[in-house]
Design an enzyme around this catalytic site. Structure first.
Site, short mmCIF file in Angstrom:
data_model
loop_
_atom_site.label_atom_id
_atom_site.label_comp_id
_atom_site.label_asym_id
_atom_site.label_seq_id
_atom_site.Cartn_x
_atom_site.Cartn_y
_atom_site.Cartn_z
N ASN A 60 -6.40 3.64 10.28
CA ASN A 60 -5.63 2.52 10.81
C ASN A 60 -5.45 2.57 12.32
O ASN A 60 -5.11 1.56 12.93
CB ASN A 60 -4.24 2.47 10.15
CG ASN A 60 -3.50 3.79 10.26
OD1 ASN A 60 -3.97 4.81 9.77
ND2 ASN A 60 -2.35 3.78 10.91
N ALA A 83 0.81 -1.22 0.00
CA ALA A 83 0.00 0.00 0.00
C ALA A 83 0.85 1.27 0.00
O ALA A 83 0.43 2.29 -0.54
CB ALA A 83 -0.94 0.00 1.21
N THR A 84 2.03 1.23 0.58
CA THR A 84 2.88 2.42 0.57
C THR A 84 3.25 2.79 -0.86
O THR A 84 3.15 3.97 -1.26
CB THR A 84 4.15 2.19 1.42
OG1 THR A 84 3.79 2.08 2.80
CG2 THR A 84 5.13 3.35 1.26
N GLN A 135 -6.98 -0.63 5.09
CA GLN A 135 -7.66 -1.13 6.29
C GLN A 135 -9.14 -1.43 6.05
O GLN A 135 -9.84 -1.85 6.96
CB GLN A 135 -7.53 -0.10 7.42
CG GLN A 135 -6.11 0.15 7.87
CD GLN A 135 -5.52 -0.99 8.69
OE1 GLN A 135 -6.21 -1.92 9.09
NE2 GLN A 135 -4.23 -0.91 8.96
N THR A 174 9.52 -7.21 -12.91
CA THR A 174 8.97 -8.56 -12.97
C THR A 174 8.06 -8.80 -11.76
O THR A 174 8.48 -8.63 -10.62
CB THR A 174 10.10 -9.61 -12.98
OG1 THR A 174 10.93 -9.38 -14.11
CG2 THR A 174 9.53 -11.03 -13.04
N GLY A 232 -1.63 -6.45 0.84
CA GLY A 232 -1.80 -7.90 1.00
C GLY A 232 -1.78 -8.35 2.44
O GLY A 232 -2.61 -9.17 2.87
N HIS A 233 -0.85 -7.83 3.23
CA HIS A 233 -0.67 -8.38 4.59
C HIS A 233 -1.68 -7.87 5.59
O HIS A 233 -1.67 -8.29 6.75
CB HIS A 233 0.76 -8.14 5.08
CG HIS A 233 1.06 -6.74 5.50
ND1 HIS A 233 1.13 -6.37 6.82
CD2 HIS A 233 1.31 -5.62 4.78
CE1 HIS A 233 1.42 -5.08 6.90
NE2 HIS A 233 1.53 -4.60 5.67
N CYS A 252 3.09 7.67 17.11
CA CYS A 252 2.74 7.28 15.74
C CYS A 252 3.88 6.51 15.09
O CYS A 252 3.68 5.84 14.08
CB CYS A 252 2.37 8.51 14.91
SG CYS A 252 3.65 9.77 14.88
#
Length: 389
Positions: A158, A78-79, A186, A244, A205-206, A330
């Site tokens: 988040n 996501a970053t 999220q 790739t 994904g995570h 944070c």
């Protein structure tokens, strides 16, 4: 029957989730058996990998209600997706204007991407949020004008789990001709998201029981949204994200999305029951505990509480067997209170005294019962020693 001993309870599902074994099972063949390069389509091994990647692309598209699987671009997470969406759109549409709008409580990667653009001469406007953690729509409507290229507002926060009014934000953006990007890391897999309401959407994904190191960016095809790449290479992923693709990771993200699509509603109901039990036990046992963020517009798996009179870090140190996070920083090396809690006008001492408790797919009732008891015991012990309390 002897009660099972609990060694460690994981309750930090907003930070990361364990990889679902069903996800890992689908990924495994693409490490050592079907290991071909998905871009080498002139032989059977490459074609097998390509087919697996395209299947995963459709699985992601189906979860977010995208019209076309080609609108899904795979990234490293996501970053990268957030940076590609924000910086890519800003630089491509620079001739239209130079204004980027976001909110004050976005993820750090969104805020830092905007700061980088500000150094390039773009005007960055950060919209305030109300005390319940929901964006101030009136301020947003006033800020969006003909110079606005992009509005970026996260779907679910988040830290406090609040759900933003995506439909209303979408209407404001479309009425002014501005692109709308949402960081949905999220939200995807936890609540229904609809790609038709946005132009760009970031996925991780995570956060949804898939592998780390993979994410996706939804990029609308009709009408087409154009992005300038962040880096250059062989022109993979519609020429926007070269490199790739990691077939096993793409497969894992796709499978995680497929599972979430079919199990999301059942999981929401289960997590709501666990959340309600947890909160009742905490509030029945302790005074001066505060739930941060809107009570109703929130995902059930994210609970952010402030415990008056003590430090959140102290609570964590007192229960090393419970994996939660403190809202008092944070970033792990910062002693400043959470900027998210500061922006919703939480008192500084309460911001320092907060905990984020994350419930997820593998959280059991026994774990919730045990963790809530441990928190109550530790809070009572710390308050008994606290001169402030």
């Amino acid at each position: 029957m002897k009660k099972k001993t609990i060694d460690v309870v994981y309750m930090d599902y907003q930070a990361t989730t364990p990889c679902d074994k069903r996800v890992l099972e689908d990924m495994t063949p693409y490490f050592c058996e079907d290991f071909g390069n998905p871009h080498s389509i002139n032989h059977v091994m490459g074609l097998r990998a390509k087919e697996a990647v395209e299947k995963a692309r459709k699985q992601v598209a189906d979860l977010i209600n995208a019209d076309d699987p080609r609108e899904i671009l795979f990234t490293s997470g996501a970053t990268e997706s957030n940076n590609l969406a924000i910086q890519g759109a800003a630089r491509f549409y620079r001739e239209k204007g130079n204004k980027i709008i976001t909110s004050v409580m976005e993820h750090k990667c969104v805020l830092e991407a905007c700061r980088a653009l500000e150094r390039e001469g773009f005007e960055i406007v950060a919209i305030p949020v109300l005390r319940n953690g929901i964006i101030d729509l009136q301020s947003l409507e006033k800020a969006v004008d003909e110079r606005t290229i992009l509005v970026s507002v996260m779907s679910v926060n988040n830290e406090i789990g609040t759900i933003q009014p995506i439909d209303e934000i979408s209407e404001i953006c479309r009425s002014r001709g501005a692109l709308f990007h949402t960081d949905a890391a999220q939200a995807v897999g936890k609540i229904k998201v609809d790609a038709s309401r946005v132009d760009l959407m970031s996925i991780s994904g995570h956060k949804i029981y898939g592998p780390k190191g993979v994410g996706a960016l939804y990029v609308r095809l009709k009408p087409r949204v154009r992005l300038k790449p962040l880096f250059f290479g062989g022109g993979q992923e519609r020429g926007v994200r070269s490199g790739t693709l990691a077939t096993p990771l793409c497969v894992g993200l796709g499978k995680a999305c497929e599972i979430a699509r079919f199990e999301m509603e059942t999981e929401r109901i289960r997590l709501t029951e666990l959340k309600n039990y947890f909160l009742k036990k905490i509030f029945d046992s302790l005074d001066k505990v505060y739930l941060n963020g809107d009570e109703n517009r929130r995902i059930p798996g994210c609970i952010n509480l402030s415990f008056d009179g003590i430090e959140g870090e102290g609570i964590m140190l007192g229960m090393p067997d419970i994996c939660v996070s403190s809202g008092s920083a944070c970033t792990s090396d910062s002693l400043e209170p959470s900027y998210v809690l500061r922006e919703i006008s939480i008192r500084e001492d309460l911001a320092h005294s907060s905990l984020r408790i994350g419930l997820g797919r593998f959280t059991t009732f026994e774990e919730v019962d045990y963790a809530s008891s441990r928190i109550v015991d530790v809070v009572n012990r710390l308050r008994a020693m606290s001169p402030i309390w």
